[in-house]
Motif scaffolding. Structure first.
Motif, PDB file in Angstrom:
ATOM      1  N   GLU A  77       5.089   1.950  10.457  1.00 24.16           N
ATOM      2  CA  GLU A  77       5.651   1.132   9.369  1.00 24.16           C
ATOM      3  C   GLU A  77       4.829  -0.153   9.193  1.00 24.16           C
ATOM      4  O   GLU A  77       4.570  -0.583   8.068  1.00 24.16           O
ATOM      5  CB  GLU A  77       7.107   0.756   9.658  1.00 24.16           C
ATOM      6  CG  GLU A  77       8.100   1.905   9.592  1.00 24.16           C
ATOM      7  CD  GLU A  77       8.058   2.826  10.816  1.00 24.16           C
ATOM      8  OE1 GLU A  77       7.427   2.455  11.839  1.00 24.16           O
ATOM      9  OE2 GLU A  77       8.640   3.926  10.744  1.00 24.16           O
ATOM     10  N   ILE A  78       4.448  -0.755  10.312  1.00 24.87           N
ATOM     11  CA  ILE A  78       3.655  -1.986  10.235  1.00 24.87           C
ATOM     12  C   ILE A  78       2.307  -1.670   9.570  1.00 24.87           C
ATOM     13  O   ILE A  78       1.859  -2.377   8.664  1.00 24.87           O
ATOM     14  CB  ILE A  78       3.435  -2.585  11.642  1.00 24.87           C
ATOM     15  CG1 ILE A  78       4.775  -3.019  12.243  1.00 24.87           C
ATOM     16  CG2 ILE A  78       2.470  -3.766  11.581  1.00 24.87           C
ATOM     17  CD1 ILE A  78       4.708  -3.313  13.742  1.00 24.87           C
ATOM     18  N   SER A  79       1.682  -0.590  10.003  1.00 27.91           N
ATOM     19  CA  SER A  79       0.378  -0.221   9.452  1.00 27.91           C
ATOM     20  C   SER A  79       0.471   0.045   7.954  1.00 27.91           C
ATOM     21  O   SER A  79      -0.425  -0.329   7.192  1.00 27.91           O
ATOM     22  CB  SER A  79      -0.168   1.027  10.161  1.00 27.91           C
ATOM     23  OG  SER A  79      -0.347   0.761  11.535  1.00 27.91           O
ATOM     24  N   ALA A  80       1.571   0.682   7.534  1.00 25.00           N
ATOM     25  CA  ALA A  80       1.740   1.040   6.123  1.00 25.00           C
ATOM     26  C   ALA A  80       1.879  -0.195   5.238  1.00 25.00           C
ATOM     27  O   ALA A  80       1.672  -0.134   4.024  1.00 25.00           O
ATOM     28  CB  ALA A  80       2.961   1.942   5.956  1.00 25.00           C
ATOM     29  N   ARG A  81       2.243  -1.340   5.839  1.00 23.87           N
ATOM     30  CA  ARG A  81       2.370  -2.582   5.071  1.00 23.87           C
ATOM     31  C   ARG A  81       0.998  -3.139   4.685  1.00 23.87           C
ATOM     32  O   ARG A  81       0.860  -3.840   3.693  1.00 23.87           O
ATOM     33  CB  ARG A  81       3.108  -3.621   5.934  1.00 23.87           C
ATOM     34  CG  ARG A  81       4.262  -4.280   5.268  1.00 23.87           C
ATOM     35  CD  ARG A  81       4.946  -5.250   6.213  1.00 23.87           C
ATOM     36  NE  ARG A  81       5.781  -4.570   7.199  1.00 23.87           N
ATOM     37  CZ  ARG A  81       6.130  -5.093   8.382  1.00 23.87           C
ATOM     38  NH1 ARG A  81       5.709  -6.282   8.743  1.00 23.87           N
ATOM     39  NH2 ARG A  81       6.907  -4.437   9.203  1.00 23.87           N
ATOM     40  N   TYR A  82       0.006  -2.838   5.513  1.00 22.22           N
ATOM     41  CA  TYR A  82      -1.289  -3.489   5.321  1.00 22.22           C
ATOM     42  C   TYR A  82      -2.422  -2.542   4.920  1.00 22.22           C
ATOM     43  O   TYR A  82      -3.519  -2.994   4.630  1.00 22.22           O
ATOM     44  CB  TYR A  82      -1.666  -4.256   6.601  1.00 22.22           C
ATOM     45  CG  TYR A  82      -0.642  -5.321   6.910  1.00 22.22           C
ATOM     46  CD1 TYR A  82      -0.470  -6.398   6.042  1.00 22.22           C
ATOM     47  CD2 TYR A  82       0.183  -5.225   8.022  1.00 22.22           C
ATOM     48  CE1 TYR A  82       0.496  -7.364   6.280  1.00 22.22           C
ATOM     49  CE2 TYR A  82       1.152  -6.194   8.278  1.00 22.22           C
ATOM     50  CZ  TYR A  82       1.300  -7.258   7.403  1.00 22.22           C
ATOM     51  OH  TYR A  82       2.254  -8.210   7.634  1.00 22.22           O
ATOM     52  N   ASP A  83      -2.148  -1.229   4.900  1.00 20.15           N
ATOM     53  CA  ASP A  83      -3.242  -0.307   4.568  1.00 20.15           C
ATOM     54  C   ASP A  83      -3.323  -0.004   3.075  1.00 20.15           C
ATOM     55  O   ASP A  83      -4.087   0.844   2.648  1.00 20.15           O
ATOM     56  CB  ASP A  83      -3.168   0.979   5.416  1.00 20.15           C
ATOM     57  CG  ASP A  83      -1.969   1.859   5.080  1.00 20.15           C
ATOM     58  OD1 ASP A  83      -1.201   1.525   4.139  1.00 20.15           O
ATOM     59  OD2 ASP A  83      -1.794   2.881   5.758  1.00 20.15           O
ATOM     60  N   LYS A  84      -2.492  -0.717   2.282  1.00 23.03           N
ATOM     61  CA  LYS A  84      -2.604  -0.656   0.818  1.00 23.03           C
ATOM     62  C   LYS A  84      -3.169  -1.991   0.335  1.00 23.03           C
ATOM     63  O   LYS A  84      -2.909  -3.026   0.949  1.00 23.03           O
ATOM     64  CB  LYS A  84      -1.227  -0.426   0.190  1.00 23.03           C
ATOM     65  CG  LYS A  84      -0.617   0.912   0.497  1.00 23.03           C
ATOM     66  CD  LYS A  84       0.832   0.922   0.083  1.00 23.03           C
ATOM     67  CE  LYS A  84       1.724   1.768   0.962  1.00 23.03           C
ATOM     68  NZ  LYS A  84       1.544   1.684   2.406  1.00 23.03           N
ATOM     69  N   GLU A  85      -3.903  -1.907  -0.781  1.00 21.91           N
ATOM     70  CA  GLU A  85      -4.530  -3.123  -1.297  1.00 21.91           C
ATOM     71  C   GLU A  85      -3.485  -4.221  -1.525  1.00 21.91           C
ATOM     72  O   GLU A  85      -2.435  -3.973  -2.109  1.00 21.91           O
ATOM     73  CB  GLU A  85      -5.232  -2.784  -2.613  1.00 21.91           C
ATOM     74  CG  GLU A  85      -6.248  -3.819  -3.033  1.00 21.91           C
ATOM     75  CD  GLU A  85      -6.852  -3.452  -4.383  1.00 21.91           C
ATOM     76  OE1 GLU A  85      -7.500  -2.397  -4.488  1.00 21.91           O
ATOM     77  OE2 GLU A  85      -6.644  -4.232  -5.329  1.00 21.91           O
ATOM     78  N   HIS A  86      -3.773  -5.439  -1.039  1.00 20.53           N
ATOM     79  CA  HIS A  86      -2.849  -6.564  -1.175  1.00 20.53           C
ATOM     80  C   HIS A  86      -3.633  -7.866  -1.052  1.00 20.53           C
ATOM     81  O   HIS A  86      -4.837  -7.862  -0.817  1.00 20.53           O
ATOM     82  CB  HIS A  86      -1.755  -6.494  -0.100  1.00 20.53           C
ATOM     83  CG  HIS A  86      -2.278  -6.642   1.306  1.00 20.53           C
ATOM     84  ND1 HIS A  86      -2.777  -5.577   2.031  1.00 20.53           N
ATOM     85  CD2 HIS A  86      -2.420  -7.731   2.111  1.00 20.53           C
ATOM     86  CE1 HIS A  86      -3.167  -6.002   3.224  1.00 20.53           C
ATOM     87  NE2 HIS A  86      -2.975  -7.317   3.298  1.00 20.53           N
ATOM     88  N   HIS A  87      -2.918  -8.977  -1.212  1.00 23.62           N
ATOM     89  CA  HIS A  87      -3.514 -10.282  -0.928  1.00 23.62           C
ATOM     90  C   HIS A  87      -2.434 -11.173  -0.336  1.00 23.62           C
ATOM     91  O   HIS A  87      -1.267 -10.787  -0.253  1.00 23.62           O
ATOM     92  CB  HIS A  87      -4.120 -10.911  -2.189  1.00 23.62           C
ATOM     93  CG  HIS A  87      -3.109 -11.299  -3.226  1.00 23.62           C
ATOM     94  ND1 HIS A  87      -2.677 -10.415  -4.207  1.00 23.62           N
ATOM     95  CD2 HIS A  87      -2.410 -12.446  -3.434  1.00 23.62           C
ATOM     96  CE1 HIS A  87      -1.777 -11.020  -4.964  1.00 23.62           C
ATOM     97  NE2 HIS A  87      -1.589 -12.258  -4.519  1.00 23.62           N
ATOM     98  N   HIS A  88      -2.832 -12.355   0.084  1.00 22.96           N
ATOM     99  CA  HIS A  88      -1.896 -13.360   0.596  1.00 22.96           C
ATOM    100  C   HIS A  88      -2.205 -14.673  -0.104  1.00 22.96           C
ATOM    101  O   HIS A  88      -3.312 -14.869  -0.614  1.00 22.96           O
ATOM    102  CB  HIS A  88      -2.050 -13.542   2.103  1.00 22.96           C
ATOM    103  CG  HIS A  88      -2.073 -12.250   2.864  1.00 22.96           C
ATOM    104  ND1 HIS A  88      -0.936 -11.594   3.257  1.00 22.96           N
ATOM    105  CD2 HIS A  88      -3.101 -11.474   3.276  1.00 22.96           C
ATOM    106  CE1 HIS A  88      -1.266 -10.482   3.884  1.00 22.96           C
ATOM    107  NE2 HIS A  88      -2.582 -10.380   3.910  1.00 22.96           N
TER     108      HIS A  88
END
Ligand SMILES: [Fe+2]
Length: 162
Positions: A77-88
């Motif tokens: 679940e943690i990995s799935a949060r960050y393995d899609k394109e995003h920004h901060h």
């Protein structure tokens, strides 16, 4: 040592990686390896000189450590949060002390730079820069993180259109 893949080329030398990332506005440094097997607090104190310098140079106000391992509860679940394109809205600052992970980071022309972080590698992905992150087959990474603002650390998936 880090590896960088961009526009069909693979870079493994420290200087060429630094220069190629710098041209895309991404800071890369190599820090000497110290005490990777130690507890978090010990690691943070071993890297205090580099961490303090970066905080001073770039205005970071907080530091912590994060680890992902096969035994981490909810790793998928943690990995799935960050393995899609995003920004901060804050920089993503990572110094890897153990393991490895891959950052794919949008460059100035829209192409993505694929950076594999390994122990001793510091990378700073600028705030608002689109990127994604995933673990390698080792499923392990342990990093020091720095923040300009603790509230800025949320993955935002919607692209900002000017
Ligand atoms: Fe991110």
């Amino acid at each position: 040592m880090a590896k960088l893949e961009f526009r069909g080329k693979t870079y493994t030398g420290e200087d060429e990686i630094r220069a190629t990332l710098a041209a895309a506005g991404i800071l890369f440094e190599r820090w000497p390896l110290r005490g990777a097997a130690s507890a978090d607090e010990q690691v943070l104190s071993l890297y205090k000189p580099e961490v303090d310098r970066l905080m001073q140079e770039r205005g970071y106000v907080a530091v912590d450590m994060v680890a992902l391992r096969p035994s981490t509860p909810g790793l998928a679940e943690i990995s799935a949060r960050y393995d899609k394109e995003h920004h901060h809205v804050d920089d993503e600052v990572r110094f890897t002390v153990e393991g490895e992970g891959v950052f794919e980071i949008e460059g100035p022309d829209g192409g993505f730079l694929k950076f594999t972080a390994t122990p001793g590698d510091l990378i700073v992905i600028p705030a608002y820069r689109r990127h994604l992150f995933y673990l390698t087959s080792a499923s392990t990474i342990r990093c020091i993180r720095l923040f300009q603002d603790r509230g800025g650390w949320e993955a935002l998936y919607e692209k900002i259109v000017n």
